[in-house]
Write a protein that holds these residues in place. Structure first.
Motif, mmCIF file in Angstrom:
data_model
loop_
_atom_site.group_PDB
_atom_site.id
_atom_site.type_symbol
_atom_site.label_atom_id
_atom_site.label_comp_id
_atom_site.label_asym_id
_atom_site.label_seq_id
_atom_site.Cartn_x
_atom_site.Cartn_y
_atom_site.Cartn_z
ATOM 1 N N CYS A 12 -25.217 44.140 5.028
ATOM 2 C CA CYS A 12 -23.851 43.717 4.700
ATOM 3 C C CYS A 12 -23.433 42.469 5.475
ATOM 4 C CB CYS A 12 -22.861 44.847 4.950
ATOM 5 S SG CYS A 12 -22.619 45.250 6.695
ATOM 6 N N GLY A 13 -24.045 42.240 6.636
ATOM 7 C CA GLY A 13 -23.761 41.047 7.424
ATOM 8 C C GLY A 13 -22.635 41.183 8.427
ATOM 9 N N ALA A 14 -22.017 42.340 8.532
ATOM 10 C CA ALA A 14 -20.913 42.523 9.489
ATOM 11 C C ALA A 14 -21.368 42.298 10.920
ATOM 12 C CB ALA A 14 -20.304 43.911 9.339
ATOM 13 N N CYS A 15 -22.561 42.703 11.239
ATOM 14 C CA CYS A 15 -23.073 42.519 12.602
ATOM 15 C C CYS A 15 -23.272 41.042 12.933
ATOM 16 C CB CYS A 15 -24.370 43.279 12.792
ATOM 17 S SG CYS A 15 -25.720 42.800 11.682
ATOM 18 N N VAL A 16 -23.681 40.276 11.948
ATOM 19 C CA VAL A 16 -23.929 38.849 12.155
ATOM 20 C C VAL A 16 -22.630 38.120 12.480
ATOM 21 C CG1 VAL A 16 -24.756 36.718 11.083
ATOM 22 C CG2 VAL A 16 -25.931 38.859 10.637
ATOM 23 N N SER A 17 -21.591 38.430 11.736
ATOM 24 C CA SER A 17 -20.319 37.735 11.963
ATOM 25 C C SER A 17 -19.708 38.089 13.307
ATOM 26 C CB SER A 17 -19.335 38.040 10.832
ATOM 27 O OG SER A 17 -19.047 39.414 10.766
ATOM 28 N N GLY A 18 -20.055 39.242 13.865
ATOM 29 C CA GLY A 18 -19.527 39.643 15.158
ATOM 30 C C GLY A 18 -20.328 39.146 16.344
ATOM 31 N N CYS A 19 -21.544 38.699 16.114
ATOM 32 C CA CYS A 19 -22.425 38.302 17.211
ATOM 33 C C CYS A 19 -22.134 36.881 17.663
ATOM 34 C CB CYS A 19 -23.886 38.422 16.782
ATOM 35 S SG CYS A 19 -25.043 38.007 18.102
ATOM 36 N N TYR A 20 -21.606 36.741 18.872
ATOM 37 C CA TYR A 20 -21.249 35.410 19.366
ATOM 38 C C TYR A 20 -22.425 34.669 20.003
ATOM 39 C CZ TYR A 20 -20.820 37.565 23.992
ATOM 40 O OH TYR A 20 -21.071 38.234 25.152
ATOM 41 N N THR A 21 -23.572 35.332 20.183
ATOM 42 C CA THR A 21 -24.750 34.648 20.723
ATOM 43 C C THR A 21 -25.755 34.297 19.629
ATOM 44 O OG1 THR A 21 -25.900 36.728 21.190
ATOM 45 C CG2 THR A 21 -24.540 35.795 22.966
ATOM 46 N N ASN A 22 -25.414 34.599 18.390
ATOM 47 C CA ASN A 22 -26.304 34.341 17.249
ATOM 48 C C ASN A 22 -27.669 35.000 17.431
ATOM 49 O OD1 ASN A 22 -24.399 32.706 15.838
ATOM 50 N ND2 ASN A 22 -24.856 31.067 17.278
ATOM 51 N N ALA A 23 -27.655 36.206 17.963
ATOM 52 C CA ALA A 23 -28.896 36.924 18.238
ATOM 53 C C ALA A 23 -29.376 37.759 17.056
ATOM 54 C CB ALA A 23 -28.713 37.834 19.453
ATOM 55 N N ILE A 24 -28.617 37.774 15.969
ATOM 56 C CA ILE A 24 -29.014 38.559 14.802
ATOM 57 C C ILE A 24 -29.451 37.601 13.706
ATOM 58 C CG2 ILE A 24 -28.294 40.269 13.107
ATOM 59 C CD1 ILE A 24 -26.210 41.201 15.192
ATOM 60 N N VAL A 25 -30.669 37.817 13.225
ATOM 61 C CA VAL A 25 -31.231 36.947 12.196
ATOM 62 C C VAL A 25 -31.633 37.779 10.983
ATOM 63 C CG1 VAL A 25 -32.005 35.178 13.808
ATOM 64 C CG2 VAL A 25 -33.526 37.051 13.234
ATOM 65 N N GLU A 26 -31.625 37.137 9.832
ATOM 66 C CA GLU A 26 -31.982 37.797 8.582
ATOM 67 C C GLU A 26 -33.338 37.294 8.117
ATOM 68 O OE1 GLU A 26 -32.665 38.024 4.420
ATOM 69 O OE2 GLU A 26 -31.901 36.172 5.269
ATOM 70 N N ALA A 27 -34.167 38.224 7.675
ATOM 71 C CA ALA A 27 -35.461 37.880 7.092
ATOM 72 C C ALA A 27 -35.795 38.914 6.024
ATOM 73 C CB ALA A 27 -36.547 37.867 8.160
ATOM 74 N N ASN A 28 -36.050 38.439 4.839
ATOM 75 C CA ASN A 28 -36.403 39.324 3.719
ATOM 76 C C ASN A 28 -35.356 40.387 3.439
ATOM 77 O OD1 ASN A 28 -38.909 37.974 3.389
ATOM 78 N ND2 ASN A 28 -39.773 39.190 5.043
ATOM 79 N N GLY A 29 -34.102 40.025 3.572
ATOM 80 C CA GLY A 29 -33.017 40.950 3.255
ATOM 81 C C GLY A 29 -32.702 41.971 4.329
ATOM 82 N N LYS A 30 -33.329 41.873 5.483
ATOM 83 C CA LYS A 30 -33.074 42.789 6.592
ATOM 84 C C LYS A 30 -32.717 41.990 7.837
ATOM 85 C CE LYS A 30 -33.954 46.611 4.442
ATOM 86 N NZ LYS A 30 -32.953 47.628 4.242
ATOM 87 N N TYR A 31 -31.934 42.595 8.701
ATOM 88 C CA TYR A 31 -31.502 41.936 9.930
ATOM 89 C C TYR A 31 -32.262 42.479 11.127
ATOM 90 C CZ TYR A 31 -27.680 39.994 7.252
ATOM 91 O OH TYR A 31 -26.950 39.296 6.330
ATOM 92 N N THR A 32 -32.543 41.601 12.080
ATOM 93 C CA THR A 32 -33.158 41.988 13.345
ATOM 94 C C THR A 32 -32.403 41.314 14.483
ATOM 95 O OG1 THR A 32 -34.768 40.189 13.241
ATOM 96 C CG2 THR A 32 -35.466 42.319 12.378
#
Length: 54
Positions: A12-32
């Motif tokens: 859904c991407g909610a974790c990405v928008s909350g991460c201020y260090t840009n530590a969450i990346v998307e690859a093949n439809g999944k986040y790590t």
């Protein structure tokens, strides 16, 4: 460091928008979470699928 359970992640991407260090990346439809994670917990708090854990 926090981890994402890919089997529960809805990408859904909610974790990405909350991460201020840009530590969450998307690859093949999944986040790590990368080693840039500072263990603040914002991603876990914003995850509606409850798939992020410390």
């Amino acid at each position: 460091m926090y981890k994402i359970d890919a089997s529960k992640c809805t990408a859904c991407g909610a974790c990405v928008s909350g991460c201020y260090t840009n530590a969450i990346v998307e690859a093949n439809g999944k986040y790590t979470i990368t080693e840039d994670c500072v263990d603040c917990g914002v991603c876990q708090d914003s995850c509606a699928a409850d798939c992020i854990s410390a």
